[in-house]
Design a protein around this motif. Sequence first.
Motif: not given
Length: 353
Positions: A277, A190, A156, A167, A165, A158
């Motif tokens: 995303t 984060r 991820n 992935k 976010n 982040n």
Amino acid sequence: MNKLKAVDFYCGGGGMSLGMSQAGISVLAGIDNENKCKATYELNIEGAKFIEADVFELKEKELTRELGLTRNDNSLVLIGCSPCQYWSIINTDKKKSSKSKNLLIEFQRFARYLNPGYIVVENVPGVLRKKEESGLQGFIDWLKKKKYSIHFDIHNVNDYGVPQNRKRFTLIANRINEIEVSPLKSESKRLVVKDVLGSENGFKKIEAGTKDNSKFQHSVAGLSQINLERLKYVKKDGGDRLGFANNPSLQLRCFKNKTDSFKDTFGRLWWNRPSPTITTKFFSISNGRFVHPDENRALSIREGATLQSFPTTFEFKTKSIADTARIIGNAVPPEYAKRIGIAILNNYTNNGR
């Protein structure tokens, strides 16, 4: 010192190339068949050549000669971030994107020929879930046969300094030593939306339809009157379409009696969370949770780019908001790419020479 150099396949507008450059790796060229990326790439990736080519037709010897490459070069980083629509969990036209499913296999052809010191592959998690069909398993088997040390996992971004976010599958292989190279994680907290957006971060309040012709490009798509009315009912800081679900004149027909489906549509970002995303449609409020946390509009071009970790000095050269958003949404976040580059550089400097 024999400085590390990189060739970036499927480079798009240059997210990966920018991050590698920021890490201290010299990017020789970016390769892509999308002409709309050319101006943006050439403007921002200093010293790199944009090669507009269809990788299915590009020959190994031709590329090697054009860039002055040598085979078995320990200081060469070969990068392949192929378009990933076919393997994405997002609903896409599989027939339209079917050609892209073999791009990893085509990239492997160049890796086999050049046998570089380092190889980087970045893609959607779907290539790992279907590693046989995507060609990933065959690629990994070849890397093992050639004695590469391999790291591959779903990360991820982040966790790597990007306020989003997102992935991604990432593979880093090296044949310099037996040390597994992985992206450098962020040691600080984060990042969330309020860390990078808002007036305190240089984003003045704007209305839907605002055009910013400056290099900052704080432009945003326009909205119909009914959508502006809908957003008035969407709660600030994380609200969603359920805010207007009980208003017959505003509720969308496709969502009637469906309170749990696609709630992110018309949804606002949260200030204290990473963004969702950033896709190629982040400029549209009906394509995901892309409404500004407070203002009644979608994210602007610069806001989407910032959530992707592009610096404000990065200028997008396109003819429309949709074209720019496509470059941004398809990009590897430069901060994540930089952390991959630093990890490779550390490995090469400390152990590989």
